[in-house]
Design a protein around this motif. Sequence first.
Motif, PDB file in Angstrom:
ATOM      1  N   ASP A 156      -4.057   7.680   5.671  1.00  0.00           N
ATOM      2  CA  ASP A 156      -4.349   8.917   6.391  1.00  0.00           C
ATOM      3  C   ASP A 156      -4.576   8.601   7.872  1.00  0.00           C
ATOM      4  OD1 ASP A 156      -5.297  11.304   7.397  1.00  0.00           O
ATOM      5  OD2 ASP A 156      -6.787  11.617   5.829  1.00  0.00           O
ATOM      6  N   LEU A 157      -3.764   9.216   8.735  1.00  0.00           N
ATOM      7  CA  LEU A 157      -3.851   8.964  10.175  1.00  0.00           C
ATOM      8  C   LEU A 157      -4.601  10.065  10.929  1.00  0.00           C
ATOM      9  CD1 LEU A 157      -0.244   7.672  11.024  1.00  0.00           C
ATOM     10  CD2 LEU A 157      -2.277   6.336  10.467  1.00  0.00           C
ATOM     11  N   THR A 158      -5.241  10.955  10.204  1.00  0.00           N
ATOM     12  CA  THR A 158      -5.885  12.098  10.863  1.00  0.00           C
ATOM     13  C   THR A 158      -6.860  11.651  11.948  1.00  0.00           C
ATOM     14  OG1 THR A 158      -5.678  13.432   8.853  1.00  0.00           O
ATOM     15  CG2 THR A 158      -7.253  14.168  10.511  1.00  0.00           C
ATOM     16  N   ASP A 159      -7.750  10.726  11.609  1.00  0.00           N
ATOM     17  CA  ASP A 159      -8.749  10.274  12.583  1.00  0.00           C
ATOM     18  C   ASP A 159      -8.087   9.609  13.776  1.00  0.00           C
ATOM     19  OD1 ASP A 159     -10.759  11.254  11.011  1.00  0.00           O
ATOM     20  OD2 ASP A 159     -11.255   9.334  10.086  1.00  0.00           O
ATOM     21  N   ARG A 160      -7.064   8.774  13.500  1.00  0.00           N
ATOM     22  CA  ARG A 160      -6.390   8.079  14.595  1.00  0.00           C
ATOM     23  C   ARG A 160      -5.660   9.056  15.510  1.00  0.00           C
ATOM     24  NH1 ARG A 160      -1.890   3.616  13.354  1.00  0.00           N
ATOM     25  NH2 ARG A 160      -0.390   5.245  13.891  1.00  0.00           N
ATOM     26  N   LYS A 161      -4.990  10.044  14.923  1.00  0.00           N
ATOM     27  CA  LYS A 161      -4.271  11.029  15.725  1.00  0.00           C
ATOM     28  C   LYS A 161      -5.232  11.848  16.571  1.00  0.00           C
ATOM     29  CE  LYS A 161      -0.032  10.215  14.319  1.00  0.00           C
ATOM     30  NZ  LYS A 161       1.019   9.724  15.242  1.00  0.00           N
ATOM     31  N   ASN A 162      -6.378  12.213  15.994  1.00  0.00           N
ATOM     32  CA  ASN A 162      -7.373  12.968  16.764  1.00  0.00           C
ATOM     33  C   ASN A 162      -7.921  12.128  17.906  1.00  0.00           C
ATOM     34  OD1 ASN A 162      -7.119  15.227  15.136  1.00  0.00           O
ATOM     35  ND2 ASN A 162      -8.818  14.669  13.805  1.00  0.00           N
ATOM     36  N   ALA A 163      -8.128  10.824  17.639  1.00  0.00           N
ATOM     37  CA  ALA A 163      -8.624   9.928  18.685  1.00  0.00           C
ATOM     38  C   ALA A 163      -7.590   9.774  19.792  1.00  0.00           C
ATOM     39  CB  ALA A 163      -8.962   8.564  18.083  1.00  0.00           C
ATOM     40  N   GLU A 164      -6.316   9.680  19.413  1.00  0.00           N
ATOM     41  CA  GLU A 164      -5.250   9.557  20.418  1.00  0.00           C
ATOM     42  C   GLU A 164      -5.193  10.797  21.306  1.00  0.00           C
ATOM     43  OE1 GLU A 164      -1.775   8.855  18.110  1.00  0.00           O
ATOM     44  OE2 GLU A 164      -2.201   6.720  17.807  1.00  0.00           O
ATOM     45  N   LYS A 165      -5.372  11.975  20.693  1.00  0.00           N
ATOM     46  CA  LYS A 165      -5.382  13.211  21.482  1.00  0.00           C
ATOM     47  C   LYS A 165      -6.560  13.229  22.457  1.00  0.00           C
ATOM     48  CE  LYS A 165      -3.132  16.189  18.031  1.00  0.00           C
ATOM     49  NZ  LYS A 165      -3.314  17.344  17.115  1.00  0.00           N
ATOM     50  N   ASP A 202      -3.625  22.710  -0.558  1.00  0.00           N
ATOM     51  CA  ASP A 202      -4.009  23.930   0.160  1.00  0.00           C
ATOM     52  C   ASP A 202      -2.974  24.369   1.191  1.00  0.00           C
ATOM     53  OD1 ASP A 202      -4.284  22.152   2.260  1.00  0.00           O
ATOM     54  OD2 ASP A 202      -6.466  22.317   2.384  1.00  0.00           O
ATOM     55  N   GLY A 203      -1.835  23.643   1.253  1.00  0.00           N
ATOM     56  CA  GLY A 203      -0.752  24.031   2.156  1.00  0.00           C
ATOM     57  C   GLY A 203      -0.793  23.384   3.526  1.00  0.00           C
ATOM     58  N   THR A 204      -1.821  22.612   3.798  1.00  0.00           N
ATOM     59  CA  THR A 204      -1.908  21.929   5.091  1.00  0.00           C
ATOM     60  C   THR A 204      -1.227  20.566   5.010  1.00  0.00           C
ATOM     61  OG1 THR A 204      -4.052  20.942   4.531  1.00  0.00           O
ATOM     62  CG2 THR A 204      -4.063  23.067   5.676  1.00  0.00           C
ATOM     63  N   PHE A 205      -0.810  20.069   6.168  1.00  0.00           N
ATOM     64  CA  PHE A 205      -0.173  18.754   6.253  1.00  0.00           C
ATOM     65  C   PHE A 205      -1.160  17.741   6.826  1.00  0.00           C
ATOM     66  CE2 PHE A 205       3.589  21.356   5.920  1.00  0.00           C
ATOM     67  CZ  PHE A 205       4.502  20.550   5.235  1.00  0.00           C
ATOM     68  N   ILE A 206      -1.059  16.499   6.366  1.00  0.00           N
ATOM     69  CA  ILE A 206      -1.840  15.414   6.959  1.00  0.00           C
ATOM     70  C   ILE A 206      -0.873  14.328   7.436  1.00  0.00           C
ATOM     71  CG2 ILE A 206      -3.919  15.819   5.593  1.00  0.00           C
ATOM     72  CD1 ILE A 206      -3.051  13.398   3.870  1.00  0.00           C
ATOM     73  N   PRO A 207      -1.103  13.787   8.626  1.00  0.00           N
ATOM     74  CA  PRO A 207      -0.245  12.696   9.101  1.00  0.00           C
ATOM     75  C   PRO A 207      -0.583  11.403   8.362  1.00  0.00           C
ATOM     76  CG  PRO A 207      -2.030  13.069  10.650  1.00  0.00           C
ATOM     77  CD  PRO A 207      -2.162  14.131   9.591  1.00  0.00           C
ATOM     78  N   VAL A 208       0.432  10.655   7.966  1.00  0.00           N
ATOM     79  CA  VAL A 208       0.207   9.402   7.252  1.00  0.00           C
ATOM     80  C   VAL A 208       1.146   8.321   7.768  1.00  0.00           C
ATOM     81  CG1 VAL A 208      -0.617  10.463   5.098  1.00  0.00           C
ATOM     82  CG2 VAL A 208       1.827  10.041   5.413  1.00  0.00           C
ATOM     83  N   GLU A 209       0.715   7.088   7.602  1.00  0.00           N
ATOM     84  CA  GLU A 209       1.577   5.932   7.822  1.00  0.00           C
ATOM     85  C   GLU A 209       1.874   5.341   6.452  1.00  0.00           C
ATOM     86  OE1 GLU A 209       1.181   2.316  10.797  1.00  0.00           O
ATOM     87  OE2 GLU A 209       0.056   1.936   8.954  1.00  0.00           O
ATOM     88  N   VAL A 210       3.149   5.190   6.131  1.00  0.00           N
ATOM     89  CA  VAL A 210       3.551   4.696   4.814  1.00  0.00           C
ATOM     90  C   VAL A 210       4.132   3.295   4.945  1.00  0.00           C
ATOM     91  CG1 VAL A 210       5.045   5.055   2.816  1.00  0.00           C
ATOM     92  CG2 VAL A 210       4.000   7.023   3.958  1.00  0.00           C
ATOM     93  N   SER A 211       3.607   2.395   4.136  1.00  0.00           N
ATOM     94  CA  SER A 211       4.163   1.056   3.998  1.00  0.00           C
ATOM     95  C   SER A 211       4.775   0.977   2.613  1.00  0.00           C
ATOM     96  CB  SER A 211       3.067   0.001   4.167  1.00  0.00           C
ATOM     97  OG  SER A 211       3.549  -1.288   3.813  1.00  0.00           O
ATOM     98  N   GLY A 212       6.092   0.823   2.531  1.00  0.00           N
ATOM     99  CA  GLY A 212       6.745   0.889   1.233  1.00  0.00           C
ATOM    100  C   GLY A 212       7.745  -0.223   1.005  1.00  0.00           C
ATOM    101  N   GLU A 213       8.173  -0.319  -0.238  1.00  0.00           N
ATOM    102  CA  GLU A 213       9.127  -1.368  -0.603  1.00  0.00           C
ATOM    103  C   GLU A 213       9.894  -0.950  -1.847  1.00  0.00           C
ATOM    104  OE1 GLU A 213       8.482  -5.945  -1.848  1.00  0.00           O
ATOM    105  OE2 GLU A 213       7.734  -5.418   0.151  1.00  0.00           O
TER     106      GLU A 213
END
Length: 300
Positions: A198-207, A171-182
């Motif tokens: 998905d970090l959306t909830d964590r980012k909202n809580a931090e705000k 839908d064109g919106t961005f979501i903040p994420v934490e990526v663990s990769g290898e």
Amino acid sequence: GQYTREELIGKSIYLFYQNETEREQLIKTIKEKGSINDFEITLKNRDGELIPCAISAKLYFSEKGEPAKIIGAVRDISDRRKAEEVLRESESKYRNLVETASDGIFLIDENGKIVDTNYSACKVLGYNKNEIIGREINFVDPNFSIEQFLKFWEIGLNEQRIFETSHLRKDGTFIPVEVSGEKFSQNGKTFYYGIARDLTDRKNAEKEIHHAAGRFRALIENAPDGVTIVDIDGKYIYASPNAMRHFGYSDDDLNELTGAMLTHPDDLEVVYKAIEEALQKPGGKSNAEYRFKTKSGEYR
């Protein structure tokens, strides 16, 4: 196997480490670097069960430049560990876990094209699997060009990287994420995998925490009464403008003083008793009337 908050308060963190070598390495790293991010370590729960965890923490120093405290967060990474193990196993075993994982998972070839993904990734991004597979990774993460992606992964095989970015939804919106990769090799070919949380909830809580802290500070600094905060040793770590105005001290003065030094000797027992009562349980409070020494030397 979980502790309650009341059971944890007052316990030494050293009780929960499983491996002394891991503990010493954690302490050494945070002393050298000042902070750690997703440091993996094994901890024990109340039943003695071993839990793989990731610790992110920062070392804070006193005004004198001495280590004062460590503030951090511990996250259970059992799901992530399971996903990482399965990705190295056969396709049949890997498929069941990946499809039911709560985090989005992407398998990427050596050219930066997505060759597989899971249900959670599709659900979060708003695509079906066929719309994602075959696309280059910057279709999902436009923060990286393919050249930048491949440059980013110019590291050895099986070396993990953890970072924050944002993924683009249908839908064109961005979501903040934490990526663990290898980066890994299979049948002579190079692949990359990424587990995106998905970090959306964590980012909202931090705000919200940030906004609440600002409101709390404004309330204290405009309070008619003086407000002070001391650490466990009685040293002042904060004094409101009215507190300093009432008693004549500056920030520099309070850095060299403790609560005991400014309390009338005859009132110390009353103050210590009130503090002891307040520390009996989390969120506890107690009241005490005592005389406080001003900068001029008089007690009020």
